[in-house]
Design an enzyme around this catalytic site. Sequence first.
Site, PDB file in Angstrom:
ATOM      1  N   GLU A  51      -6.754   5.389  13.805  1.00  0.00           N
ATOM      2  CA  GLU A  51      -8.103   4.993  13.376  1.00  0.00           C
ATOM      3  C   GLU A  51      -8.074   3.837  12.386  1.00  0.00           C
ATOM      4  O   GLU A  51      -9.026   3.063  12.299  1.00  0.00           O
ATOM      5  CB  GLU A  51      -8.851   6.189  12.779  1.00  0.00           C
ATOM      6  CG  GLU A  51      -9.210   7.290  13.774  1.00  0.00           C
ATOM      7  CD  GLU A  51      -8.074   8.294  13.997  1.00  0.00           C
ATOM      8  OE1 GLU A  51      -6.959   8.067  13.486  1.00  0.00           O
ATOM      9  OE2 GLU A  51      -8.313   9.316  14.683  1.00  0.00           O
ATOM     10  N   PHE A 113     -12.084  24.575   9.292  1.00  0.00           N
ATOM     11  CA  PHE A 113     -11.067  23.723   9.916  1.00  0.00           C
ATOM     12  C   PHE A 113     -11.483  22.246   9.861  1.00  0.00           C
ATOM     13  O   PHE A 113     -12.600  21.913  10.245  1.00  0.00           O
ATOM     14  CB  PHE A 113     -10.908  24.190  11.380  1.00  0.00           C
ATOM     15  CG  PHE A 113     -10.014  23.321  12.217  1.00  0.00           C
ATOM     16  CD1 PHE A 113      -8.650  23.226  11.965  1.00  0.00           C
ATOM     17  CD2 PHE A 113     -10.533  22.603  13.286  1.00  0.00           C
ATOM     18  CE1 PHE A 113      -7.837  22.435  12.750  1.00  0.00           C
ATOM     19  CE2 PHE A 113      -9.721  21.806  14.083  1.00  0.00           C
ATOM     20  CZ  PHE A 113      -8.365  21.717  13.807  1.00  0.00           C
ATOM     21  N   GLN A 114     -10.615  21.416   9.344  1.00  0.00           N
ATOM     22  CA  GLN A 114     -10.830  19.962   9.237  1.00  0.00           C
ATOM     23  C   GLN A 114     -11.975  19.565   8.311  1.00  0.00           C
ATOM     24  O   GLN A 114     -12.452  18.429   8.366  1.00  0.00           O
ATOM     25  CB  GLN A 114     -11.059  19.324  10.618  1.00  0.00           C
ATOM     26  CG  GLN A 114      -9.849  19.396  11.518  1.00  0.00           C
ATOM     27  CD  GLN A 114      -9.994  18.584  12.782  1.00  0.00           C
ATOM     28  OE1 GLN A 114     -11.099  18.426  13.299  1.00  0.00           O
ATOM     29  NE2 GLN A 114      -8.881  18.088  13.306  1.00  0.00           N
ATOM     30  N   VAL A 383      -0.005  -9.107   5.332  1.00  0.00           N
ATOM     31  CA  VAL A 383       0.248  -9.208   3.897  1.00  0.00           C
ATOM     32  C   VAL A 383       1.757  -9.108   3.698  1.00  0.00           C
ATOM     33  O   VAL A 383       2.425  -8.285   4.311  1.00  0.00           O
ATOM     34  CB  VAL A 383      -0.499  -8.081   3.144  1.00  0.00           C
ATOM     35  CG1 VAL A 383       0.016  -7.932   1.721  1.00  0.00           C
ATOM     36  CG2 VAL A 383      -1.984  -8.385   3.149  1.00  0.00           C
ATOM     37  N   PHE A 468       8.462  -9.771   0.513  1.00  0.00           N
ATOM     38  CA  PHE A 468       7.490 -10.161  -0.517  1.00  0.00           C
ATOM     39  C   PHE A 468       7.688  -9.335  -1.782  1.00  0.00           C
ATOM     40  O   PHE A 468       7.599  -9.831  -2.894  1.00  0.00           O
ATOM     41  CB  PHE A 468       6.061  -9.991   0.014  1.00  0.00           C
ATOM     42  CG  PHE A 468       5.034 -10.653  -0.848  1.00  0.00           C
ATOM     43  CD1 PHE A 468       4.829 -12.017  -0.765  1.00  0.00           C
ATOM     44  CD2 PHE A 468       4.281  -9.932  -1.754  1.00  0.00           C
ATOM     45  CE1 PHE A 468       3.890 -12.643  -1.566  1.00  0.00           C
ATOM     46  CE2 PHE A 468       3.344 -10.544  -2.560  1.00  0.00           C
ATOM     47  CZ  PHE A 468       3.143 -11.908  -2.462  1.00  0.00           C
TER      48      PHE A 468
HETATM   49  C1  FAD Z   1      -0.039 -11.494  -0.766  1.00  0.00           C
HETATM   50  C2  FAD Z   1      -1.272 -12.248  -1.127  1.00  0.00           C
HETATM   51  C3  FAD Z   1      -1.183 -13.361  -1.965  1.00  0.00           C
HETATM   52  C4  FAD Z   1      -2.315 -14.116  -2.269  1.00  0.00           C
HETATM   53  N1  FAD Z   1      -2.201 -15.256  -3.020  1.00  0.00           N
HETATM   54  C5  FAD Z   1      -3.260 -16.092  -3.151  1.00  0.00           C
HETATM   55  C6  FAD Z   1      -3.144 -17.365  -3.769  1.00  0.00           C
HETATM   56  O1  FAD Z   1      -2.081 -17.756  -4.226  1.00  0.00           O
HETATM   57  N2  FAD Z   1      -4.251 -18.144  -3.815  1.00  0.00           N
HETATM   58  C7  FAD Z   1      -5.450 -17.750  -3.304  1.00  0.00           C
HETATM   59  O2  FAD Z   1      -6.425 -18.518  -3.343  1.00  0.00           O
HETATM   60  N3  FAD Z   1      -5.601 -16.538  -2.758  1.00  0.00           N
HETATM   61  C8  FAD Z   1      -4.535 -15.719  -2.655  1.00  0.00           C
HETATM   62  N4  FAD Z   1      -4.699 -14.508  -2.026  1.00  0.00           N
HETATM   63  C9  FAD Z   1      -6.034 -14.103  -1.605  1.00  0.00           C
HETATM   64  C10 FAD Z   1      -6.871 -13.610  -2.793  1.00  0.00           C
HETATM   65  O3  FAD Z   1      -6.507 -12.287  -3.089  1.00  0.00           O
HETATM   66  C11 FAD Z   1      -8.392 -13.671  -2.484  1.00  0.00           C
HETATM   67  O4  FAD Z   1      -8.664 -12.891  -1.357  1.00  0.00           O
HETATM   68  C12 FAD Z   1      -8.890 -15.092  -2.225  1.00  0.00           C
HETATM   69  O5  FAD Z   1      -8.432 -15.980  -3.201  1.00  0.00           O
HETATM   70  C13 FAD Z   1     -10.391 -15.108  -2.198  1.00  0.00           C
HETATM   71  O6  FAD Z   1     -10.796 -16.222  -1.494  1.00  0.00           O
HETATM   72  P1  FAD Z   1     -12.321 -16.728  -1.530  1.00  0.00           P
HETATM   73  O7  FAD Z   1     -12.720 -16.950  -2.925  1.00  0.00           O
HETATM   74  O8  FAD Z   1     -12.368 -17.854  -0.579  1.00  0.00           O
HETATM   75  O9  FAD Z   1     -13.121 -15.539  -0.806  1.00  0.00           O
HETATM   76  P2  FAD Z   1     -13.952 -14.290  -1.348  1.00  0.00           P
HETATM   77  O10 FAD Z   1     -13.176 -13.516  -2.334  1.00  0.00           O
HETATM   78  O11 FAD Z   1     -14.418 -13.589  -0.145  1.00  0.00           O
HETATM   79  O12 FAD Z   1     -15.190 -14.934  -2.108  1.00  0.00           O
HETATM   80  C14 FAD Z   1     -16.260 -15.534  -1.456  1.00  0.00           C
HETATM   81  C15 FAD Z   1     -17.401 -15.744  -2.453  1.00  0.00           C
HETATM   82  O13 FAD Z   1     -18.406 -16.488  -1.793  1.00  0.00           O
HETATM   83  C16 FAD Z   1     -19.668 -15.885  -2.015  1.00  0.00           C
HETATM   84  N5  FAD Z   1     -20.506 -16.248  -0.861  1.00  0.00           N
HETATM   85  C17 FAD Z   1     -20.538 -15.687   0.370  1.00  0.00           C
HETATM   86  N6  FAD Z   1     -21.389 -16.331   1.170  1.00  0.00           N
HETATM   87  C18 FAD Z   1     -21.911 -17.348   0.432  1.00  0.00           C
HETATM   88  C19 FAD Z   1     -22.829 -18.389   0.711  1.00  0.00           C
HETATM   89  N7  FAD Z   1     -23.396 -18.514   1.920  1.00  0.00           N
HETATM   90  N8  FAD Z   1     -23.117 -19.263  -0.275  1.00  0.00           N
HETATM   91  C20 FAD Z   1     -22.546 -19.148  -1.513  1.00  0.00           C
HETATM   92  N9  FAD Z   1     -21.684 -18.174  -1.836  1.00  0.00           N
HETATM   93  C21 FAD Z   1     -21.356 -17.295  -0.868  1.00  0.00           C
HETATM   94  C22 FAD Z   1     -19.381 -14.416  -2.148  1.00  0.00           C
HETATM   95  O14 FAD Z   1     -20.410 -13.762  -2.853  1.00  0.00           O
HETATM   96  C23 FAD Z   1     -18.050 -14.456  -2.909  1.00  0.00           C
HETATM   97  O15 FAD Z   1     -18.255 -14.487  -4.303  1.00  0.00           O
HETATM   98  C24 FAD Z   1      -3.569 -13.722  -1.755  1.00  0.00           C
HETATM   99  C25 FAD Z   1      -3.664 -12.593  -0.956  1.00  0.00           C
HETATM  100  C26 FAD Z   1      -2.526 -11.874  -0.628  1.00  0.00           C
HETATM  101  C27 FAD Z   1      -2.663 -10.691   0.274  1.00  0.00           C
HETATM  102  C1  TPP Z   2      -0.224  -0.443   2.808  1.00  0.00           C
HETATM  103  C2  TPP Z   2       0.595  -1.212   1.829  1.00  0.00           C
HETATM  104  N1  TPP Z   2       1.753  -0.684   1.362  1.00  0.00           N
HETATM  105  C3  TPP Z   2       2.505  -1.384   0.481  1.00  0.00           C
HETATM  106  C4  TPP Z   2       2.124  -2.604   0.041  1.00  0.00           C
HETATM  107  C5  TPP Z   2       2.978  -3.415  -0.943  1.00  0.00           C
HETATM  108  N2  TPP Z   2       3.577  -4.552  -0.237  1.00  0.00           N
HETATM  109  C6  TPP Z   2       3.029  -5.779  -0.221  1.00  0.00           C
HETATM  110  S1  TPP Z   2       3.836  -6.874   0.733  1.00  0.00           S
HETATM  111  C7  TPP Z   2       4.980  -5.727   1.168  1.00  0.00           C
HETATM  112  C8  TPP Z   2       6.121  -6.079   2.059  1.00  0.00           C
HETATM  113  C9  TPP Z   2       5.734  -6.473   3.417  1.00  0.00           C
HETATM  114  O1  TPP Z   2       6.892  -6.487   4.208  1.00  0.00           O
HETATM  115  P1  TPP Z   2       6.938  -7.176   5.622  1.00  0.00           P
HETATM  116  O2  TPP Z   2       5.765  -6.773   6.423  1.00  0.00           O
HETATM  117  O3  TPP Z   2       8.279  -6.953   6.201  1.00  0.00           O
HETATM  118  O4  TPP Z   2       6.739  -8.709   5.253  1.00  0.00           O
HETATM  119  P2  TPP Z   2       7.767  -9.662   4.466  1.00  0.00           P
HETATM  120  O5  TPP Z   2       7.226  -9.833   3.091  1.00  0.00           O
HETATM  121  O6  TPP Z   2       9.107  -9.038   4.515  1.00  0.00           O
HETATM  122  O7  TPP Z   2       7.731 -10.928   5.240  1.00  0.00           O
HETATM  123  C10 TPP Z   2       4.701  -4.482   0.564  1.00  0.00           C
HETATM  124  C11 TPP Z   2       5.530  -3.269   0.697  1.00  0.00           C
HETATM  125  C12 TPP Z   2       0.893  -3.104   0.538  1.00  0.00           C
HETATM  126  N3  TPP Z   2       0.415  -4.281   0.174  1.00  0.00           N
HETATM  127  N4  TPP Z   2       0.180  -2.385   1.446  1.00  0.00           N
END
Ligand code: FAD
Ligand code: TPP
Length: 575
Positions: A51, A113-114, A383, A468
């Site tokens: 799911e 159950f559940q 991620v 990562f």
């Molecule tokens: C492993 C990992 C590493 C990351 N590292 C980075 C990084 O180094 N740099 C980075 O930038 N991000 C990084 N991220 C992503 C980060 O966590 C955020 O998700 C991202 O920065 C948010 O992007 P955003 O501001 O474009 O989007 P959102 O967080 O979705 O923000 C959008 C905003 O726009 C507003 N909005 C929506 N529609 C409209 C509209 N029509 N007009 C005006 N406003 C509107 C919303 O209200 C909201 O405030 C990483 C994510 C992961 C998983």
């Molecule tokens: C559900 C979940 N569990 C754990 C984490 C923490 N975490 C972030 S990145 C990562 C490693 C991901 O490994 P992989 O998919 O092999 O990608 P790699 O970074 O090795 O390229 C983990 C464990 C997470 N973000 N989400």
Amino acid sequence: MAKNKVADVLVEVLEQAGVERIYGVTGDSLNGIADSIRRSKQIKWIHVRHEETAAFAAGAEAHLTGKLAVCAGSSGPGNMHLINGLYDCHRNRVPVLAIAAQIPSHEIGSGYFQETRPEHLFAQCSHYCELVSQPEQMPRVLEIAIQSALARRGVSVVALPGDVALRDAVEKGPRLHFPEPKPTVRPSEEEFKILAEIFNRSKKITILGGAGCAGAHAELIELAGKLNAPIVHAMRGKEFIEYDNPFSVGMTGLLGFSSGYHAMMNCETLLMIGTDFPYQQFFPKNATIVQIDLRGEQLGRRTKVDFGFVGDTKTTLRGLLPKLEQNRDDHHLKESLEHYRKTRNGLDELATGDSGKKPIHPQYVARVLDQLAAEDAIFTCDVGTPTIWAARYLTMNGKRRLVGSFTHGSMANALPQAIGAQASYPGRQVITMSGDGGFAMLMGDVLTLRQHKLPIKIIVFKNDSLAFVELELKAAGVLGSGTDLHNPDFKKIAEGAGLIGLTAETPDQVAPMIAQALKHDGPALVEVLVSRQELSMPPTITYEEAKGFSLFMLQAVLNGRGDEIIDLARVNLLR
Ligand SMILES: Cc1cc2nc3c(=O)[nH]c(=O)nc-3n(C[C@H](O)[C@H](O)[C@H](O)COP(=O)(O)OP(=O)(O)OC[C@H]3O[C@@H](n4cnc5c(N)ncnc54)[C@H](O)[C@@H]3O)c2cc1C
Ligand SMILES: Cc1ncc(C[n+]2csc(CCOP(=O)(O)OP(=O)(O)O)c2C)c(N)n1
Ligand SMILES: [Mg+2]
């Protein structure tokens, strides 16, 4: 004639809302609904194997189409499995409805159950979450749920006991008969004057844009031209901002480009528009900060803000542009663009490799994918390090899309999101950039591809680790453990599941294998044996991080893991 059941009304309301598919795993509490869906000419049941996949898939569909998407789970554990994916949808602000089947209504409260309490379980990952305990509530509760998901952008949950779904309906069908309202939201005239004054007197302006800039590309570029302002994007804004953009200086943040970082830090006025970029330490301390967002509650969430306005990006910029004077000073822009050019070149140099010699650099895999993928490909990235490679090496063009779990940050998102993408766009090329950890986590759903004829291309970055996390641990000066992955032969697993499976072991095999997979008329998996230790240095290394890194070296030597350091040096220094 047989009377309409509550489940029939539910399906009719979903049909009227334009829903075309429901992702889920069935169960006896869902039987009534499943039967009504079976008779629907419009709605297709997409049977997945977990799911959580259903929720991620619905989230991707909603993100890509902008329309309501639906997932469902049976009572107790069935709907509980939706939760992680629903968090992702909710944090991404995409309209998703989850139907959480519930145990028989007369058993609620007995520890049956559940038995679980969905109204509590889903409260944090939804705008609206209610139980339908009698037929009179249908369709009103469902319609409120749909309106909440659409109007507030996020998740709604309707909990429905199996017996109530099978009771005779009281209302005949939908009560609401209007298209989704699209109001114009923009600052007042008074506020426009203030906005124009701020920008007309500033010279060193930088724009930070995000996902809220979707659909406003032309306005954003015109704005940058008038202000002579470099544009930095946040991750979720990449697909909407980076392309055809002579002002782009890349992303900022830990995975960002140093040019993005410096353009933000060196400006006198920063305009944040449509972004919720979450990392405080990457905002300038002394600049004047102006923020424009569709939602007032977003203003000032991430940094101090000197001027905050509520408005939709496109409408607001259209109103503002005629009031702006041309900034004649282009020093800041030129400097920022030059910095970007250098940073880009530096990153491009890392994305090389066509020899028969190991290792394969993951940057190269991403680059090849970027070059070989279709003009309108949809990419999903796990991620983990795949997020870094996607951020740095995928070229967007206004037609391509990029989906990830960027805000909730959950592993294993790429394959499920690809399922939602491919189900919604059967004719488009859908490609996952999967981690070996992430892919294995929800690998059961590779079986969904053949069952639903989804020709998804899965690219597994096989680095035999949770790389990562290793990077994070190193930056924190901690020696990692528990990050090794003893991987199976993913190629054989793919073949067993009815996909074609390919393995690239040396750089020269990467392009031919990826090309073969992309050409294949059906689902395909390519596992690429990439190097484990790749540094994706943040644009600014803080003292703490530098210290942490050497500490890691020290600990590693002390612990006799010199082999790891040699590997690290070989990959990063001796290339
Ligand atoms: C492993 C990992 C590493 C990351 N590292 C980075 C990084 O180094 N740099 C980075 O930038 N991000 C990084 N991220 C992503 C980060 O966590 C955020 O998700 C991202 O920065 C948010 O992007 P955003 O501001 O474009 O989007 P959102 O967080 O979705 O923000 C959008 C905003 O726009 C507003 N909005 C929506 N529609 C409209 C509209 N029509 N007009 C005006 N406003 C509107 C919303 O209200 C909201 O405030 C990483 C994510 C992961 C998983
Ligand atoms: C559900 C979940 N569990 C754990 C984490 C923490 N975490 C972030 S990145 C990562 C490693 C991901 O490994 P992989 O998919 O092999 O990608 P790699 O970074 O090795 O390229 C983990 C464990 C997470 N973000 N989400
Ligand atoms: Mg890995």
